[in-house]
Design a protein around this motif. Structure first.
Motif, PDB file in Angstrom:
ATOM      1  N   PHE A 105      -3.910  -4.512 -12.992  1.00  0.00           N
ATOM      2  CA  PHE A 105      -2.790  -4.165 -12.118  1.00  0.00           C
ATOM      3  C   PHE A 105      -1.471  -4.248 -12.876  1.00  0.00           C
ATOM      4  CE2 PHE A 105       0.588  -6.500  -9.884  1.00  0.00           C
ATOM      5  CZ  PHE A 105       1.065  -5.500  -9.039  1.00  0.00           C
ATOM      6  N   ALA A 106      -1.288  -5.325 -13.649  1.00  0.00           N
ATOM      7  CA  ALA A 106      -0.044  -5.501 -14.408  1.00  0.00           C
ATOM      8  C   ALA A 106       0.110  -4.410 -15.462  1.00  0.00           C
ATOM      9  CB  ALA A 106      -0.017  -6.887 -15.060  1.00  0.00           C
ATOM     10  N   CYS A 107      -0.979  -4.060 -16.142  1.00  0.00           N
ATOM     11  CA  CYS A 107      -0.912  -3.002 -17.164  1.00  0.00           C
ATOM     12  C   CYS A 107      -0.522  -1.666 -16.544  1.00  0.00           C
ATOM     13  CB  CYS A 107      -2.249  -2.878 -17.881  1.00  0.00           C
ATOM     14  SG  CYS A 107      -2.671  -4.293 -18.922  1.00  0.00           S
ATOM     15  N   TRP A 108      -1.138  -1.335 -15.429  1.00  0.00           N
ATOM     16  CA  TRP A 108      -0.810  -0.063 -14.774  1.00  0.00           C
ATOM     17  C   TRP A 108       0.583  -0.085 -14.160  1.00  0.00           C
ATOM     18  CZ3 TRP A 108      -2.869   4.496 -15.405  1.00  0.00           C
ATOM     19  CH2 TRP A 108      -4.166   4.592 -15.914  1.00  0.00           C
ATOM     20  N   THR A 109       1.032  -1.241 -13.721  1.00  0.00           N
ATOM     21  CA  THR A 109       2.406  -1.354 -13.215  1.00  0.00           C
ATOM     22  C   THR A 109       3.404  -0.979 -14.307  1.00  0.00           C
ATOM     23  OG1 THR A 109       1.811  -3.070 -11.598  1.00  0.00           O
ATOM     24  CG2 THR A 109       4.122  -2.939 -12.264  1.00  0.00           C
ATOM     25  N   LEU A 110       3.167  -1.469 -15.510  1.00  0.00           N
ATOM     26  CA  LEU A 110       4.031  -1.113 -16.638  1.00  0.00           C
ATOM     27  C   LEU A 110       3.948   0.378 -16.952  1.00  0.00           C
ATOM     28  CD1 LEU A 110       3.428  -4.111 -19.081  1.00  0.00           C
ATOM     29  CD2 LEU A 110       5.554  -3.551 -17.863  1.00  0.00           C
ATOM     30  N   LEU A 111       2.743   0.946 -16.900  1.00  0.00           N
ATOM     31  CA  LEU A 111       2.590   2.375 -17.180  1.00  0.00           C
ATOM     32  C   LEU A 111       3.327   3.224 -16.157  1.00  0.00           C
ATOM     33  CD1 LEU A 111      -1.172   2.514 -18.233  1.00  0.00           C
ATOM     34  CD2 LEU A 111       0.831   2.876 -19.696  1.00  0.00           C
ATOM     35  N   ILE A 138       5.644  -7.697  -7.788  1.00  0.00           N
ATOM     36  CA  ILE A 138       5.558  -8.390  -6.497  1.00  0.00           C
ATOM     37  C   ILE A 138       5.515  -7.393  -5.351  1.00  0.00           C
ATOM     38  CG2 ILE A 138       6.685 -10.048  -4.979  1.00  0.00           C
ATOM     39  CD1 ILE A 138       8.026 -11.213  -7.458  1.00  0.00           C
ATOM     40  N   ALA A 139       6.389  -6.396  -5.409  1.00  0.00           N
ATOM     41  CA  ALA A 139       6.443  -5.361  -4.375  1.00  0.00           C
ATOM     42  C   ALA A 139       6.566  -4.010  -5.069  1.00  0.00           C
ATOM     43  CB  ALA A 139       7.634  -5.603  -3.446  1.00  0.00           C
ATOM     44  N   PRO A 140       5.459  -3.489  -5.616  1.00  0.00           N
ATOM     45  CA  PRO A 140       5.515  -2.265  -6.420  1.00  0.00           C
ATOM     46  C   PRO A 140       5.928  -1.049  -5.605  1.00  0.00           C
ATOM     47  CG  PRO A 140       3.242  -2.919  -6.019  1.00  0.00           C
ATOM     48  CD  PRO A 140       4.092  -4.044  -5.538  1.00  0.00           C
ATOM     49  N   THR A 141       6.780  -0.226  -6.199  1.00  0.00           N
ATOM     50  CA  THR A 141       7.201   1.033  -5.586  1.00  0.00           C
ATOM     51  C   THR A 141       6.930   2.223  -6.499  1.00  0.00           C
ATOM     52  OG1 THR A 141       9.441   0.676  -6.452  1.00  0.00           O
ATOM     53  CG2 THR A 141       8.997  -0.044  -4.192  1.00  0.00           C
ATOM     54  N   HIS A 142       7.038   2.044  -7.798  1.00  0.00           N
ATOM     55  CA  HIS A 142       6.761   3.154  -8.719  1.00  0.00           C
ATOM     56  C   HIS A 142       5.298   3.559  -8.635  1.00  0.00           C
ATOM     57  CE1 HIS A 142      10.753   2.678  -9.916  1.00  0.00           C
ATOM     58  NE2 HIS A 142      10.656   2.726 -11.227  1.00  0.00           N
ATOM     59  N   GLY A 143       4.417   2.576  -8.609  1.00  0.00           N
ATOM     60  CA  GLY A 143       3.021   2.817  -8.293  1.00  0.00           C
ATOM     61  C   GLY A 143       2.829   2.457  -6.832  1.00  0.00           C
ATOM     62  N   TYR A 144       3.091   3.403  -5.930  1.00  0.00           N
ATOM     63  CA  TYR A 144       3.202   3.104  -4.507  1.00  0.00           C
ATOM     64  C   TYR A 144       1.908   2.530  -3.923  1.00  0.00           C
ATOM     65  CZ  TYR A 144       1.068   7.766  -4.487  1.00  0.00           C
ATOM     66  OH  TYR A 144       0.265   8.856  -4.748  1.00  0.00           O
ATOM     67  N   HIS A 145       0.764   2.829  -4.519  1.00  0.00           N
ATOM     68  CA  HIS A 145      -0.517   2.355  -4.011  1.00  0.00           C
ATOM     69  C   HIS A 145      -0.857   0.953  -4.490  1.00  0.00           C
ATOM     70  CE1 HIS A 145      -1.116   3.704  -8.039  1.00  0.00           C
ATOM     71  NE2 HIS A 145      -2.389   3.382  -8.066  1.00  0.00           N
ATOM     72  N   LEU A 146      -0.110   0.430  -5.452  1.00  0.00           N
ATOM     73  CA  LEU A 146      -0.448  -0.860  -6.046  1.00  0.00           C
ATOM     74  C   LEU A 146      -0.142  -2.038  -5.122  1.00  0.00           C
ATOM     75  CD1 LEU A 146       0.785  -0.261  -9.707  1.00  0.00           C
ATOM     76  CD2 LEU A 146      -1.533  -0.048  -8.800  1.00  0.00           C
ATOM     77  N   TRP A 147       0.530  -1.771  -4.006  1.00  0.00           N
ATOM     78  CA  TRP A 147       0.770  -2.833  -3.032  1.00  0.00           C
ATOM     79  C   TRP A 147      -0.538  -3.495  -2.601  1.00  0.00           C
ATOM     80  CZ3 TRP A 147      -1.520  -3.053   1.708  1.00  0.00           C
ATOM     81  CH2 TRP A 147      -2.141  -1.886   2.154  1.00  0.00           C
ATOM     82  N   LEU A 335      -6.518   2.594  -9.540  1.00  0.00           N
ATOM     83  CA  LEU A 335      -5.260   2.280 -10.209  1.00  0.00           C
ATOM     84  C   LEU A 335      -4.621   3.513 -10.836  1.00  0.00           C
ATOM     85  CD1 LEU A 335      -6.267  -1.054 -11.998  1.00  0.00           C
ATOM     86  CD2 LEU A 335      -4.843  -0.818  -9.959  1.00  0.00           C
ATOM     87  N   SER A 336      -5.435   4.425 -11.362  1.00  0.00           N
ATOM     88  CA  SER A 336      -4.917   5.552 -12.144  1.00  0.00           C
ATOM     89  C   SER A 336      -4.700   6.820 -11.339  1.00  0.00           C
ATOM     90  CB  SER A 336      -5.875   5.861 -13.296  1.00  0.00           C
ATOM     91  OG  SER A 336      -7.137   6.283 -12.808  1.00  0.00           O
ATOM     92  N   HIS A 337      -5.295   6.920 -10.144  1.00  0.00           N
ATOM     93  CA  HIS A 337      -5.301   8.228  -9.473  1.00  0.00           C
ATOM     94  C   HIS A 337      -3.905   8.712  -9.085  1.00  0.00           C
ATOM     95  CE1 HIS A 337      -4.859   6.064  -5.618  1.00  0.00           C
ATOM     96  NE2 HIS A 337      -4.495   7.234  -5.121  1.00  0.00           N
ATOM     97  N   ALA A 338      -2.996   7.779  -8.770  1.00  0.00           N
ATOM     98  CA  ALA A 338      -1.646   8.204  -8.397  1.00  0.00           C
ATOM     99  C   ALA A 338      -0.903   8.803  -9.589  1.00  0.00           C
ATOM    100  CB  ALA A 338      -0.856   7.027  -7.823  1.00  0.00           C
ATOM    101  N   MET A 339      -1.215   8.334 -10.799  1.00  0.00           N
ATOM    102  CA  MET A 339      -0.614   8.906 -11.999  1.00  0.00           C
ATOM    103  C   MET A 339      -1.075  10.351 -12.182  1.00  0.00           C
ATOM    104  SD  MET A 339       1.313   7.826 -14.724  1.00  0.00           S
ATOM    105  CE  MET A 339       0.927   6.098 -15.066  1.00  0.00           C
ATOM    106  N   ILE A 340      -2.364  10.583 -11.963  1.00  0.00           N
ATOM    107  CA  ILE A 340      -2.908  11.935 -12.087  1.00  0.00           C
ATOM    108  C   ILE A 340      -2.353  12.827 -10.984  1.00  0.00           C
ATOM    109  CG2 ILE A 340      -5.033  13.285 -12.074  1.00  0.00           C
ATOM    110  CD1 ILE A 340      -6.434  10.778 -13.188  1.00  0.00           C
ATOM    111  N   LEU A 341      -2.263  12.297  -9.779  1.00  0.00           N
ATOM    112  CA  LEU A 341      -1.690  13.069  -8.675  1.00  0.00           C
ATOM    113  C   LEU A 341      -0.237  13.430  -8.959  1.00  0.00           C
ATOM    114  CD1 LEU A 341      -1.843  14.247  -5.825  1.00  0.00           C
ATOM    115  CD2 LEU A 341      -1.347  11.960  -4.921  1.00  0.00           C
TER     116      LEU A 341
END
Length: 407
Positions: A105-111, A138-147, A335-341
């Motif tokens: 989760f932390a790695c993808w948050t950075l990506l 804590i409250a991810p928004t860039h990766g909106y699904h990571l909540w 974790l990755s699908h929102a990046m592809i979308l």
């Protein structure tokens, strides 16, 4: 099937020594539902969408709302199945979950931070941006699904308390009486919990937005969609499934005709409510998770789907194998699908899709799901792949090592 390939506890060994294939099927179905939900969300608010397309996408949205909350149900099921009756220390288990779940989760948050900053023409990291970056953990928004990972991890942290409570309740329900009487006690407790949880959903949707608060209470209310109490019922329902698996299977199969009919009724009710609020654009917020009607619909749908996947497990054929494979890689793919979308949407946002938004949504979901699964499968075979895919990476490498040693 690997249970550790999703944001759930690891899949081996189960307490009984047996894998529970229907959980892998549910995981695969839930992953596809989440990808479809996010894909149609990309198209449903576009300016040139026709009323008919928007209405159908809204109705499809209601059909696939089960995805995220089924993952909560599965988290409870697997945790209690593995550790609910165990006296084993939970600390090592939690440390393993941190490595399998929170580190990816932390790695993808950075990506996601890097990609969004780049696309927004903002500096990757400056003094003013640092607090915003830390907030993403804590409250991810860039990766909106990571909540979801932030929320579900709260259950992992508090599981010893849930286990202690379950043991005390178990001593009451199983102390005296016949099996039917013990079952009635469990069902009574679940009914009481459902009523309390339904009241919480009522307050969350109809009352809390108008409450005047400040300080900590204001923060808790504003971020309640990230907090575990608002998903507690699904976790406990999963716990009941994990502790009483054979009985749960029998009940869901017996109730399958009725749960199917009930879901059809609730589904029509949800769509009527949605179309009643349809003005210039459709408003999917009328169907938020934290709403009493959504709670009823998703609970009924989980029970219905559980019965159907039990039947699919016996006669699923190729579909069963496909869903189990998707369940194996679902966490990394999630974790990755929102990046592809995001990449697909950069291409399609300039297309004139008038009259074709429904088809575009379905095709986008199929493309995104396929690419996300392939990406996770590929990353899991690389050194260090587990830091991006969770337990799927370790599982894939152990399979490869066994295959190499046998040659």
């Amino acid at each position: 099937m690997s249970s550790s390939a999703s944001p759930l506890p690891p899949g081996e060994p189960y307490s009984s020594g047996k894998r529970v294939d229907e959980w892998g099927l549910l995981r695969g179905l839930s992953f596809f539902a989440i990808v479809m939900q996010h894909s149609l969300g990309e198209y449903i608010y576009r300016d040139n969408i026709l009323y008919a397309d928007a209405a159908v996408l809204g109705m499809l949205y209601h059909f696939i709302r089960y995805g995220t909350l089924t993952f909560v149900f599965l988290a409870g099921a697997i945790l209690f199945y593995q550790y609910g009756r165990s006296e084993k220390k939970y600390g090592p288990v939690l440390l393993k979950r941190i490595g399998d779940i929170y580190v990816p989760f932390a790695c993808w948050t950075l990506l996601y931070w890097i990609v969004v900053q780049y696309l927004s023409n903002k500096p990757l990291l400056s003094y003013g941006e640092l607090p915003l970056l830390l907030q993403q953990f804590i409250a991810p928004t860039h990766g909106y699904h990571l909540w979801f990972v932030v929320m579900i991890f709260q259950f992992y942290l508090l599981f010893p308390l849930f286990r202690a409570a379950a043991k005390k309740i178990g001593r009451w329900t199983g102390a005296v009486g016949t099996e039917p009487s013990r079952l009635r006690r469990v069902l009574l407790l679940m009914l009481l919990l459902a009523l309390a949880y339904g009241w919480l959903m009522y307050l969350s949707y109809y009352r809390m937005p108008g409450w005047q608060t400040s300080g900590l209470w204001q923060t808790l209310l504003a971020y309640r969609s990230y907090e575990f109490p608002y998903y507690l019922f699904y976790f406990v329902l999963g716990g009941v499934c994990g502790l009483h698996l054979d009985r749960f299977r029998a009940i869901t199969l017996k109730l399958l005709p009725w749960s199917t009919l009930a879901f059809i009724g609730v589904y029509l009710w949800l769509n009527y409510d949605l179309l009643q609020n349809f003005e210039e654009t459709i408003n999917l917020n009328v169907s938020t998770y934290l709403k009493p009607s959504s709670f009823i619909a998703v609970t009924v749908q989980i029970l219905m789907l559980y019965g159907w996947v039990l039947l699919l497990q016996k006669n699923g054929g190729a579909l069963k194998k496909l869903l189990l494979l998707c369940g194996k890689y679902s966490f990394g793919a999630y974790l990755s699908h929102a990046m592809i979308l995001m990449g697909v949407s950069l291409i399609t946002r300039n297309w004139a899709l008038t009259g074709g938004h429904l088809i575009a949504s379905v095709l986008t979901a199929l493309i995104v799901a396929t690419l996300a699964l392939l990406l996770c499968a590929g990353l899991s075979r690389l050194p260090g792949g587990r830091w991006l895919t969770g337990g799927a990476g370790k599982k894939a490498r152990s399979v490869a090592r066994r295959a190499n040693s046998s040659n």
